[in-house]
Design an enzyme around this catalytic site. Sequence first.
Site, mmCIF file in Angstrom:
data_model
loop_
_atom_site.group_PDB
_atom_site.id
_atom_site.type_symbol
_atom_site.label_atom_id
_atom_site.label_comp_id
_atom_site.label_asym_id
_atom_site.label_seq_id
_atom_site.Cartn_x
_atom_site.Cartn_y
_atom_site.Cartn_z
ATOM 1 N N HIS A 177 0.850 -1.193 0.000
ATOM 2 C CA HIS A 177 0.000 0.000 0.000
ATOM 3 C C HIS A 177 0.888 1.245 0.000
ATOM 4 C CE1 HIS A 177 -3.377 2.511 0.309
ATOM 5 N NE2 HIS A 177 -4.095 1.863 1.201
ATOM 6 N N HIS A 180 -2.735 6.830 -0.719
ATOM 7 C CA HIS A 180 -3.703 7.361 0.244
ATOM 8 C C HIS A 180 -3.081 7.976 1.490
ATOM 9 C CE1 HIS A 180 -6.927 4.425 -1.503
ATOM 10 N NE2 HIS A 180 -6.435 5.276 -2.389
ATOM 11 N N TYR A 182 -0.531 7.091 3.305
ATOM 12 C CA TYR A 182 0.060 6.209 4.309
ATOM 13 C C TYR A 182 1.584 6.261 4.204
ATOM 14 C CZ TYR A 182 -4.773 4.820 4.866
ATOM 15 O OH TYR A 182 -6.121 4.841 5.079
#
Length: 369
Positions: A177, A180, A182
Amino acid sequence: MLLLDSHHFGRLSLANRIVMAPMTRSRASQPGDIPNALMATYYAQRASAGLIVTEGTPISPVGRGYSLTPGIYTPEQVAGWSGVTQAVHENHGKIFVQLWHVGRRSHESIAGQTPVSASSLKDPDKVYGPLPEGGFGMIETGVPRAMTLQDIQETIEEFVNAAAHAISAGFDGVELHGAHGYLIDQFMRVASNQRNDAYGGSQHNRMRFLIEVTEAVAQRIGSDRVGLRVSPFVTEGYAQVDPEIGDLTLKALEALAPLKLAYVHFSENISRYVEMPWEYRARARRLYPNPIMVAGKYTAASAEHMLRSGLADLVAFGQPFITNPDFVARVAKGSPLTPVNYEAHSTFYGGGAEGYTDYPEADVVTAPA
């Protein structure tokens, strides 16, 4: 219909090009944030997707930013995920786990310690955590601690260990990931990375953490078992748009192209965003000739158009899979979709079977030819 065509790359062989996008659902058993039988049922119901990408799965306690999310760093969590992958495989599905470190998008009441990030910088932001009066809800994030060089190396090793745990739990691969707002994204953006060492300053330095994590995970489990999610046109977790993230992302993809990852996954059209220009998609395809996945409010029709453009190879669908466990069959038959009930939004996060595993399959007998 290209959506229903098979897809093959490396050792990844998918029955169709429809992917179930990662969606946090917060159903892990407590204590221990352990995947459970209810989660196994949920994912198995949706195994007709060419590929399932699980909800974000923290790689460590400090990587956790949302309560009730399943981890993959303890033996109990790995055992719980084994039940999920077995259920999906018994239903002839393929499943990747999304490896997640939220960085500064957390609070010490969730992470158990001060959150960490590229720099000790915070923007106004809220995450799902314990409320002072009891229960769970949205709480303001804490001020992060800037990671040391040792922290960075330990975090890379945590990604590698989580990937190894994933393979031992039966996953077909992992998705990193990097989107977004992060941790990986925090290293890439100017507003969250004001370091003056090898991991900050220039675009080359700011993409170093992403490159090192991806290379280390690929070396451990095989690059064709590794996907990467990015979101250069989404501003989530930040007060301002980053003027360099688009170019930086393309440079990172060009650097990663020789690895021949399972896919790169562009997350689009959520939170605060601008639409990805077609010219940018074309540049991404030229610089990154390996599989590209897109996600973000696509319909079957717009997804088919995207595949036919040649600028994507896979399309991920999120919320339609919540209310339509047989989403692939409905697309194939032209059956109507059960709409998402936004008045029942509370069932998205936390709870039990209601709004999770209780959606029926469609009667496709009368579907149009």
